[in-house]
Scaffold this active site. Structure first.
Site, PDB file in Angstrom:
ATOM      1  N   LYS A  76       0.853  -1.200   0.000  1.00 47.82           N
ATOM      2  CA  LYS A  76       0.000   0.000   0.000  1.00 47.82           C
ATOM      3  C   LYS A  76       0.882   1.239   0.000  1.00 47.82           C
ATOM      4  O   LYS A  76       1.941   1.253   0.653  1.00 47.82           O
ATOM      5  CB  LYS A  76      -0.890  -0.042   1.247  1.00 47.82           C
ATOM      6  CG  LYS A  76      -1.952   1.052   1.317  1.00 47.82           C
ATOM      7  CD  LYS A  76      -2.822   0.855   2.556  1.00 47.82           C
ATOM      8  CE  LYS A  76      -3.921   1.885   2.671  1.00 47.82           C
ATOM      9  NZ  LYS A  76      -4.760   1.683   3.872  1.00 47.82           N
ATOM     10  N   SER A 166      -9.627   1.504   3.039  1.00 46.00           N
ATOM     11  CA  SER A 166      -8.831   2.279   2.099  1.00 46.00           C
ATOM     12  C   SER A 166      -7.755   1.466   1.364  1.00 46.00           C
ATOM     13  O   SER A 166      -7.169   1.973   0.415  1.00 46.00           O
ATOM     14  CB  SER A 166      -8.157   3.424   2.853  1.00 46.00           C
ATOM     15  OG  SER A 166      -7.274   2.910   3.838  1.00 46.00           O
ATOM     16  N   SER A 190      -9.687  -0.753   7.302  1.00 44.30           N
ATOM     17  CA  SER A 190      -9.220  -0.522   5.933  1.00 44.30           C
ATOM     18  C   SER A 190      -8.630  -1.700   5.182  1.00 44.30           C
ATOM     19  O   SER A 190      -8.481  -1.622   3.980  1.00 44.30           O
ATOM     20  CB  SER A 190      -8.182   0.598   5.927  1.00 44.30           C
ATOM     21  OG  SER A 190      -8.847   1.797   5.732  1.00 44.30           O
TER      22      SER A 190
HETATM   23  N1  GLN Z   1     -12.864   4.011   7.114  1.00 47.16           N
HETATM   24  C1  GLN Z   1     -12.027   4.405   8.189  1.00 47.16           C
HETATM   25  C2  GLN Z   1     -11.574   5.826   8.010  1.00 47.16           C
HETATM   26  O1  GLN Z   1     -11.906   6.404   7.035  1.00 47.16           O
HETATM   27  C3  GLN Z   1     -10.917   3.442   8.361  1.00 47.16           C
HETATM   28  C4  GLN Z   1      -9.685   3.801   7.648  1.00 47.16           C
HETATM   29  C5  GLN Z   1      -8.542   2.869   7.883  1.00 47.16           C
HETATM   30  O2  GLN Z   1      -8.675   1.814   8.502  1.00 47.16           O
HETATM   31  N2  GLN Z   1      -7.394   3.302   7.402  1.00 47.16           N
HETATM   32  O3  GLN Z   1     -10.901   6.364   8.850  1.00 47.16           O
END
Ligand code: GLN
Length: 519
Positions: A76, A166, A190
């Site tokens: 990532k 994400s 994410s």
């Molecule tokens: N959806 C969550 C956020 O927007 C989780 C993001 C993540 O785990 N990086 O913060």
């Protein structure tokens, strides 16, 4: 060849059935064929071929570094990679090339693994769709496979579905068979979210087991490097390599003494599976709920004890996550000021103006919105009401888990997402920020408690898209969690995307064949 497990590839290398260079070329080729998915921000072709060549030389000389030598992987784009661009999918870092590699990346390099490239994501990992990055959204590979196209009559190029996020690029990279494994990060879900939506295994290890050094922070107290693979046993191999104390991350702990290798025939007879009743959350699709019960029944038939448990405070997880996330974001993002890292605005009227325009130009509105909210929560007059209260709620959420596990429950079985993947057009139609936050309802609680959790694909939905469920375990029981995941895997027979392809080519609406699908 691209469909093998890590172990199988390393055996194929040893037996000379394929060479690391050949395999690396196959993966690079497959990445090109799957460019429409937008899973990669940077493809490190030259580096990959060089590393593959080195692995090949070692193999020929008989001094292989072990099971990962020559294995291609993706990372990532919020993990620092020495001499390879690391953008966090943000204009702020679009030209940033780190001088060092994150500990987890370095550990893979030390094992001889071959870096294919950096995967796409939501900007600074804020989101649940991989729809909010500066380099465009990630398309879910299943959008192009025959089950979806034939069952819904969808035209993939206009009706494609989101990958989740994400870490959507990492999940799409593994699901589309361009890479055997990918690193993601998991702060509120994410990695498990896109894992479930793309039909791959996604492990969020116990907080502290894997070093965060070199992972560009979102919420330091929740962030963990996470692993995307095609099977639980592959995840166990990677966990074994990545875990352990790192002097560069003071929150890490020594790795458990026993190996992470999973037992072949794990028995669920003495297992107690907890079903948290509060996870019947608003917005949970009927189909995902039905799949959740089907799996609970499967455990019961397999001889496990299935019990309802209560995690009463988990319903505050999304709100609590929001406050704590924004507060940490407000402080974490302060370093991006145009002086030390990344983008710098041309405006030089004054230092203040330069800071302000740099941050306005460099961050998207999701990031700016969270900085603003975070600073509001941290204002002296708000601090007690928001930040301190959220910390207390976080403790209550963690205590609920402790209670459940100390009452004899070994593992919790829950949905991973509310439904299968949404069409991009639907996900982004209205306010996808709210939608995105709601998606964390099943995943964020484990981050607040620092617990290991894994999402496992279990079936294809009526629309022909993956549905995954989540297992959550007590801290440092990551291996047991993966054993349970493998038990599920062996029983559900979830298909690989290649089952729907005619030849060696990538899935596209034009060259696929319907091969049964729903198993
Ligand atoms: N959806 C969550 C956020 O927007 C989780 C993001 C993540 O785990 N990086 O913060």
């Amino acid at each position: 060849m691209l469909n093998l497990t890590l172990r199988e590839v390393s055996i194929a290398f040893r037996e000379g059935k394929i060479s690391p260079t050949e395999l690396c070329r196959k993966c690079l080729n497959r990445i090109k064929q799957n460019q429409h998915l937008n899973a990669y921000i940077t493809v490190a072709e030259d580096l990959a071929l060089k590393q593959a060549h080195e692995a090949e030389t070692r193999l020929l000389r008989g001094n292989s570094k072990g099971p990962l030598d020559g294995i291609p992987f993706a990372v990532k784009d919020n993990f620092c990679t020495r001499n390879v661009k690391t953008t966090c999918a943000s204009r702020m870092l679009k030209d940033y090339t780190p001088p060092y590699s994150a500990t987890v990346v370095q550990k893979l390099f030390d094992q001889g693994a071959v870096l294919l490239g950096k995967t796409n994501m939501d900007e600074f990992a804020m989101g649940s769709g991989s729809t909010d990055g500066a380099f465009g959204p990630v398309r879910n590979p299943w959008s192009y496979a025959s089950p979806y196209c034939e069952r819904t009559g969808a035209v993939p190029d206009s009706d494609w579905v989101i990958s989740g996020g994400s870490s959507g690029g990492s999940a799409a990279a593994v699901a589309s068979l361009t890479s055997y494994l990918a690193l993601g990060s998991d702060t509120g879900g994410s990695t498990r979210n896109p894992g479930a939506l793309c039909g791959v295994v996604a492990l969020k290890p116990t907080y502290g087991l894997l070093s965060r050094h070199g992972l560009i922070p979102l919420v330091n107290s929740f962030d963990v490097p996470a692993v995307v693979t095609r099977s639980a046993s592959d995840a166990a191999i990677i966990l074994g390599i990545l875990q352990g104390l790192d002097t560069k991350d003071s929150t890490t702990v020594p790795a458990p003494a026993s190996s992470t290798e999973l037992p072949e025939n794990f028995d669920v007879k003495n297992l107690c599976v907890g079903i948290p009743k509060e996870f019947h959350a608003p917005g949970l699709s009927e189909e995902t709920a039905a799949e959740w019960s089907r799996l609970a029944d499967m455990f019961e038939k397999g001889g496990a004890r299935v019990e309802q448990v209560s995690l009463p405070h988990s319903r505050y997880a999304v709100a609590c996550y929001h406050v704590l996330c924004c507060a940490e974001v407000a402080s974490n993002m302060a370093r991006f000021d145009g002086l030390q890292y990344g983008h710098r605005s041309e405006v030089d009227r004054s230092t203040d103006a330069m800071y302000a325009t740099t941050r306005h130009e460099g961050f998207n509105d999701v990031v700016r919105g969270r900085i603003l909210s975070g600073n509001y929560f941290l204002l002296k007059q708000n601090y007690e009401d928001y930040f301190v209260k959220a910390q207390k709620v976080r403790r209550l959420i963690a205590d609920d888990f402790t209670r459940a596990f100390s009452s004899g429950v070994d593992v919790l079985l829950t949905p991973a997402t509310l439904s299968d993947a949404a069409r991009y057009a639907d996900f982004t139609r209205e306010d996808n920020r709210t939608r995105s936050a709601q998606e964390d309802v099943f995943t964020a609680p484990a981050n607040m408690a620092g617990l290991p959790a894994v999402s496992v694909p279990t079936t294809l939905s009526r629309r022909g898209l993956p549905i995954g469920l989540q297992l959550i375990g007590p801290a440092f029981r990551d291996k047991k969690l993966l054993s349970v995941a493998q038990w599920i895997e062996q029983r559900v027979g979830f298909p690989s995307i290649s089952d729907f392809e005619e030849s060696d080519g990538p899935s596209s609406s034009y060259n696929i064949r319907f091969a049964g699908g729903h198993r």
